[in-house]
Design a protein around this motif. Sequence first.
Motif, PDB file in Angstrom:
ATOM      1  N   VAL A   1       0.850  -1.186   0.000  1.00  5.63           N
ATOM      2  CA  VAL A   1       0.000   0.000   0.000  1.00  5.63           C
ATOM      3  C   VAL A   1       0.887   1.237   0.000  1.00  5.63           C
ATOM      4  N   LEU A   2       0.613   2.132  -0.937  1.00  9.22           N
ATOM      5  CA  LEU A   2       1.350   3.385  -1.015  1.00  9.22           C
ATOM      6  C   LEU A   2       0.362   4.540  -0.983  1.00  9.22           C
ATOM      7  N   VAL A   3       0.821   5.673  -0.508  1.00 17.87           N
ATOM      8  CA  VAL A   3      -0.001   6.877  -0.495  1.00 17.87           C
ATOM      9  C   VAL A   3       0.711   7.960  -1.276  1.00 17.87           C
ATOM     10  N   GLU A   4      -0.055   8.792  -1.941  1.00 18.23           N
ATOM     11  CA  GLU A   4       0.537   9.907  -2.664  1.00 18.23           C
ATOM     12  C   GLU A   4       0.960  10.972  -1.657  1.00 18.23           C
ATOM     13  N   VAL A   5       2.163  11.498  -1.824  1.00 18.64           N
ATOM     14  CA  VAL A   5       2.644  12.566  -0.971  1.00 18.64           C
ATOM     15  C   VAL A   5       2.023  13.858  -1.494  1.00 18.64           C
TER      16      VAL A   5
ATOM     17  N   SER B   1      14.170  17.337  -2.737  1.00 22.82           N
ATOM     18  CA  SER B   1      12.871  17.431  -2.067  1.00 22.82           C
ATOM     19  C   SER B   1      11.796  16.796  -2.943  1.00 22.82           C
ATOM     20  N   VAL B   2      10.675  16.473  -2.334  1.00 27.37           N
ATOM     21  CA  VAL B   2       9.538  15.931  -3.075  1.00 27.37           C
ATOM     22  C   VAL B   2       9.108  16.913  -4.159  1.00 27.37           C
ATOM     23  N   GLU B   3       9.059  18.194  -3.816  1.00 30.78           N
ATOM     24  CA  GLU B   3       8.660  19.216  -4.780  1.00 30.78           C
ATOM     25  C   GLU B   3       9.579  19.238  -5.994  1.00 30.78           C
ATOM     26  N   ASP B   4      10.882  19.119  -5.785  1.00 33.96           N
ATOM     27  CA  ASP B   4      11.835  19.130  -6.893  1.00 33.96           C
ATOM     28  C   ASP B   4      11.775  17.849  -7.717  1.00 33.96           C
ATOM     29  N   LEU B   5      11.419  16.740  -7.078  1.00 31.74           N
ATOM     30  CA  LEU B   5      11.332  15.464  -7.779  1.00 31.74           C
ATOM     31  C   LEU B   5      10.147  15.441  -8.749  1.00 31.74           C
ATOM     32  N   ARG B   6       9.021  16.003  -8.323  1.00 32.79           N
ATOM     33  CA  ARG B   6       7.834  16.042  -9.188  1.00 32.79           C
ATOM     34  C   ARG B   6       8.144  16.813 -10.463  1.00 32.79           C
ATOM     35  N   GLY B   7       7.794  16.232 -11.590  1.00 33.75           N
ATOM     36  CA  GLY B   7       7.976  16.905 -12.871  1.00 33.75           C
ATOM     37  C   GLY B   7       9.326  16.662 -13.523  1.00 33.75           C
TER      38      GLY B   7
ATOM     39  N   GLU C   1       5.242  12.154 -12.210  1.00 28.91           N
ATOM     40  CA  GLU C   1       3.941  12.778 -11.968  1.00 28.91           C
ATOM     41  C   GLU C   1       3.640  12.826 -10.471  1.00 28.91           C
ATOM     42  N   GLU C   2       3.647  11.668  -9.821  1.00 29.89           N
ATOM     43  CA  GLU C   2       3.316  11.583  -8.405  1.00 29.89           C
ATOM     44  C   GLU C   2       4.487  10.983  -7.648  1.00 29.89           C
ATOM     45  N   VAL C   3       4.632  11.392  -6.403  1.00 34.50           N
ATOM     46  CA  VAL C   3       5.608  10.799  -5.498  1.00 34.50           C
ATOM     47  C   VAL C   3       4.798   9.992  -4.489  1.00 34.50           C
ATOM     48  N   LEU C   4       5.168   8.717  -4.305  1.00 34.69           N
ATOM     49  CA  LEU C   4       4.409   7.796  -3.457  1.00 34.69           C
ATOM     50  C   LEU C   4       5.228   7.396  -2.237  1.00 34.69           C
ATOM     51  N   ALA C   5       4.548   7.245  -1.101  1.00 32.90           N
ATOM     52  CA  ALA C   5       5.213   6.887   0.148  1.00 32.90           C
ATOM     53  C   ALA C   5       4.487   5.728   0.814  1.00 32.90           C
ATOM     54  N   THR C   6       5.202   5.060   1.707  1.00 31.46           N
ATOM     55  CA  THR C   6       4.590   4.026   2.537  1.00 31.46           C
ATOM     56  C   THR C   6       3.697   4.718   3.562  1.00 31.46           C
ATOM     57  N   PRO C   7       2.784   3.991   4.195  1.00 30.32           N
ATOM     58  CA  PRO C   7       1.903   4.625   5.179  1.00 30.32           C
ATOM     59  C   PRO C   7       2.656   5.317   6.322  1.00 30.32           C
ATOM     60  N   ASP C   8       3.887   4.884   6.598  1.00 30.91           N
ATOM     61  CA  ASP C   8       4.664   5.545   7.656  1.00 30.91           C
ATOM     62  C   ASP C   8       5.387   6.793   7.159  1.00 30.91           C
ATOM     63  N   GLY C   9       5.191   7.170   5.893  1.00 31.56           N
ATOM     64  CA  GLY C   9       5.729   8.422   5.371  1.00 31.56           C
ATOM     65  C   GLY C   9       7.052   8.338   4.643  1.00 31.56           C
TER      66      GLY C   9
ATOM     67  N   VAL D   1       7.753   6.461  -7.502  1.00 32.69           N
ATOM     68  CA  VAL D   1       7.187   7.572  -8.273  1.00 32.69           C
ATOM     69  C   VAL D   1       6.358   6.983  -9.402  1.00 32.69           C
ATOM     70  N   THR D   2       5.473   7.796  -9.939  1.00 32.98           N
ATOM     71  CA  THR D   2       4.764   7.395 -11.139  1.00 32.98           C
ATOM     72  C   THR D   2       5.327   8.197 -12.304  1.00 32.98           C
ATOM     73  N   LEU D   3       5.404   7.544 -13.462  1.00 35.23           N
ATOM     74  CA  LEU D   3       5.863   8.178 -14.694  1.00 35.23           C
ATOM     75  C   LEU D   3       4.784   8.041 -15.749  1.00 35.23           C
ATOM     76  N   ASP D   4       4.591   9.079 -16.526  1.00 34.76           N
ATOM     77  CA  ASP D   4       3.741   8.990 -17.707  1.00 34.76           C
ATOM     78  C   ASP D   4       4.647   8.607 -18.868  1.00 34.76           C
ATOM     79  N   VAL D   5       4.319   7.504 -19.532  1.00 32.74           N
ATOM     80  CA  VAL D   5       5.168   6.992 -20.607  1.00 32.74           C
ATOM     81  C   VAL D   5       4.335   6.685 -21.842  1.00 32.74           C
ATOM     82  N   GLY D   6       5.035   6.588 -22.962  1.00 29.14           N
ATOM     83  CA  GLY D   6       4.393   6.211 -24.217  1.00 29.14           C
ATOM     84  C   GLY D   6       3.490   7.310 -24.735  1.00 29.14           C
ATOM     85  N   GLY D   7       2.830   7.010 -25.780  1.00 27.71           N
ATOM     86  CA  GLY D   7       1.889   7.960 -26.350  1.00 27.71           C
ATOM     87  C   GLY D   7       2.572   9.130 -27.029  1.00 27.71           C
ATOM     88  N   PHE D   8       1.734  10.010 -27.517  1.00 25.85           N
ATOM     89  CA  PHE D   8       2.220  11.213 -28.184  1.00 25.85           C
ATOM     90  C   PHE D   8       1.270  12.338 -27.839  1.00 25.85           C
TER      91      PHE D   8
END
Length: 131
Positions: free
Chosen positions: A33-37, A51-57, A72-80, A85-92
Amino acid sequence: MGGRHILLLLAIPAYLVGPASAQDGPGTGASNVLVEVTDRDNLHISRLNISVEDLRGMTVYGANNEQIGDVEEVLATPDGRVAAVTLDVGGFLGVRERTVVISLDQIELDGLRMVLNMTKEEVESLPEWGG
Protein backbone atom coordinates in the motif's frame (compact mmCIF):
# COMPACT_ATOMS: atom_id res chain seq x y z
CA MET A 1 -10.33 19.28 9.55
CA GLY A 2 -8.25 22.42 9.98
CA GLY A 3 -5.09 22.04 7.88
CA ARG A 4 -5.13 18.25 7.70
CA HIS A 5 -5.08 16.60 4.31
CA ILE A 6 -6.73 13.32 3.43
CA LEU A 7 -4.53 10.88 1.56
CA LEU A 8 -5.99 8.23 -0.68
CA LEU A 9 -4.56 4.77 0.03
CA LEU A 10 -3.56 2.94 -3.11
CA ALA A 11 -2.71 -0.74 -3.41
CA ILE A 12 -0.19 -1.90 -6.00
CA PRO A 13 1.55 -5.20 -6.54
CA ALA A 14 4.60 -5.55 -4.28
CA TYR A 15 6.87 -6.43 -7.21
CA LEU A 16 6.49 -2.89 -8.56
CA VAL A 17 7.90 -1.23 -5.48
CA GLY A 18 10.23 -4.00 -4.37
CA PRO A 19 11.93 -3.77 -1.00
CA ALA A 20 11.11 -0.10 -0.55
CA SER A 21 7.68 -0.97 0.86
CA ALA A 22 8.65 -4.10 2.76
CA GLN A 23 9.25 -2.47 6.13
CA ASP A 24 5.74 -3.12 7.39
CA GLY A 25 5.64 -5.93 9.91
CA PRO A 26 4.98 -9.48 8.84
CA GLY A 27 1.34 -10.30 8.41
CA THR A 28 0.20 -6.66 8.34
CA GLY A 29 -0.95 -6.92 4.75
CA ALA A 30 0.13 -3.31 4.22
CA SER A 31 3.42 -3.94 2.42
CA ASN A 32 1.88 -3.18 -0.97
CA VAL A 33 0.00 0.00 0.00
CA LEU A 34 1.35 3.39 -1.01
CA VAL A 35 0.00 6.88 -0.50
CA GLU A 36 0.54 9.91 -2.66
CA VAL A 37 2.64 12.57 -0.97
CA THR A 38 0.32 15.56 -1.22
CA ASP A 39 1.12 17.92 1.60
CA ARG A 40 4.84 17.50 2.25
CA ASP A 41 6.53 19.16 -0.73
CA ASN A 42 9.53 20.15 1.41
CA LEU A 43 10.11 16.55 2.54
CA HIS A 44 13.76 15.75 1.82
CA ILE A 45 14.58 12.43 0.11
CA SER A 46 18.05 11.79 1.49
CA ARG A 47 18.96 8.98 -0.91
CA LEU A 48 18.59 11.37 -3.85
CA ASN A 49 19.37 14.57 -1.91
CA ILE A 50 16.26 16.24 -3.33
CA SER A 51 12.87 17.43 -2.07
CA VAL A 52 9.54 15.93 -3.08
CA GLU A 53 8.66 19.22 -4.78
CA ASP A 54 11.83 19.13 -6.89
CA LEU A 55 11.33 15.46 -7.78
CA ARG A 56 7.83 16.04 -9.19
CA GLY A 57 7.98 16.91 -12.87
CA MET A 58 11.59 15.80 -13.38
CA THR A 59 12.32 13.97 -16.61
CA VAL A 60 13.63 10.43 -16.23
CA TYR A 61 16.15 9.04 -18.72
CA GLY A 62 16.74 5.37 -19.44
CA ALA A 63 19.70 3.05 -19.84
CA ASN A 64 20.27 4.18 -23.43
CA ASN A 65 20.18 7.87 -22.46
CA GLU A 66 16.69 8.09 -23.96
CA GLN A 67 13.95 10.19 -22.42
CA ILE A 68 11.42 7.88 -20.76
CA GLY A 69 8.90 10.12 -19.04
CA ASP A 70 8.20 12.68 -16.37
CA VAL A 71 7.61 12.11 -12.66
CA GLU A 72 3.94 12.78 -11.97
CA GLU A 73 3.32 11.58 -8.41
CA VAL A 74 5.61 10.80 -5.50
CA LEU A 75 4.41 7.80 -3.46
CA ALA A 76 5.21 6.89 0.15
CA THR A 77 4.59 4.03 2.54
CA PRO A 78 1.90 4.62 5.18
CA ASP A 79 4.66 5.55 7.66
CA GLY A 80 5.73 8.42 5.37
CA ARG A 81 8.87 6.99 3.75
CA VAL A 82 9.08 7.93 0.06
CA ALA A 83 9.19 4.65 -1.89
CA ALA A 84 8.23 5.17 -5.54
CA VAL A 85 7.19 7.57 -8.27
CA THR A 86 4.76 7.39 -11.14
CA LEU A 87 5.86 8.18 -14.69
CA ASP A 88 3.74 8.99 -17.71
CA VAL A 89 5.17 6.99 -20.61
CA GLY A 90 4.39 6.21 -24.22
CA GLY A 91 1.89 7.96 -26.35
CA PHE A 92 2.22 11.21 -28.18
CA LEU A 93 1.02 14.56 -26.86
CA GLY A 94 -0.88 12.79 -24.11
CA VAL A 95 -2.71 10.39 -26.43
CA ARG A 96 -2.33 6.73 -25.41
CA GLU A 97 -0.07 7.79 -22.57
CA ARG A 98 0.15 5.34 -19.67
CA THR A 99 1.18 5.79 -16.05
CA VAL A 100 3.55 3.26 -14.46
CA VAL A 101 5.15 2.97 -11.01
CA ILE A 102 8.91 2.91 -10.53
CA SER A 103 10.55 2.08 -7.21
CA LEU A 104 12.76 4.86 -5.91
CA ASP A 105 15.50 2.24 -5.48
CA GLN A 106 15.71 1.98 -9.27
CA ILE A 107 16.29 5.70 -9.85
CA GLU A 108 19.58 7.58 -9.50
CA LEU A 109 20.27 11.28 -9.65
CA ASP A 110 23.11 12.01 -12.09
CA GLY A 111 23.77 15.71 -11.79
CA LEU A 112 20.43 17.29 -12.65
CA ARG A 113 19.16 14.21 -14.49
CA MET A 114 17.10 11.34 -13.13
CA VAL A 115 18.43 8.07 -14.55
CA LEU A 116 16.76 4.67 -14.55
CA ASN A 117 18.64 1.48 -15.38
CA MET A 118 15.88 0.27 -17.72
CA THR A 119 15.17 0.89 -21.38
CA LYS A 120 12.15 2.83 -22.54
CA GLU A 121 10.63 -0.38 -23.88
CA GLU A 122 11.06 -2.13 -20.52
CA VAL A 123 9.37 0.73 -18.69
CA GLU A 124 6.53 0.93 -21.21
CA SER A 125 5.89 -2.80 -20.73
CA LEU A 126 5.26 -2.37 -16.97
CA PRO A 127 1.66 -2.73 -15.77
CA GLU A 128 -0.37 0.45 -15.86
CA TRP A 129 -0.84 2.29 -12.56
CA GLY A 130 -4.49 2.60 -11.74
CA GLY A 131 -4.07 5.04 -8.84
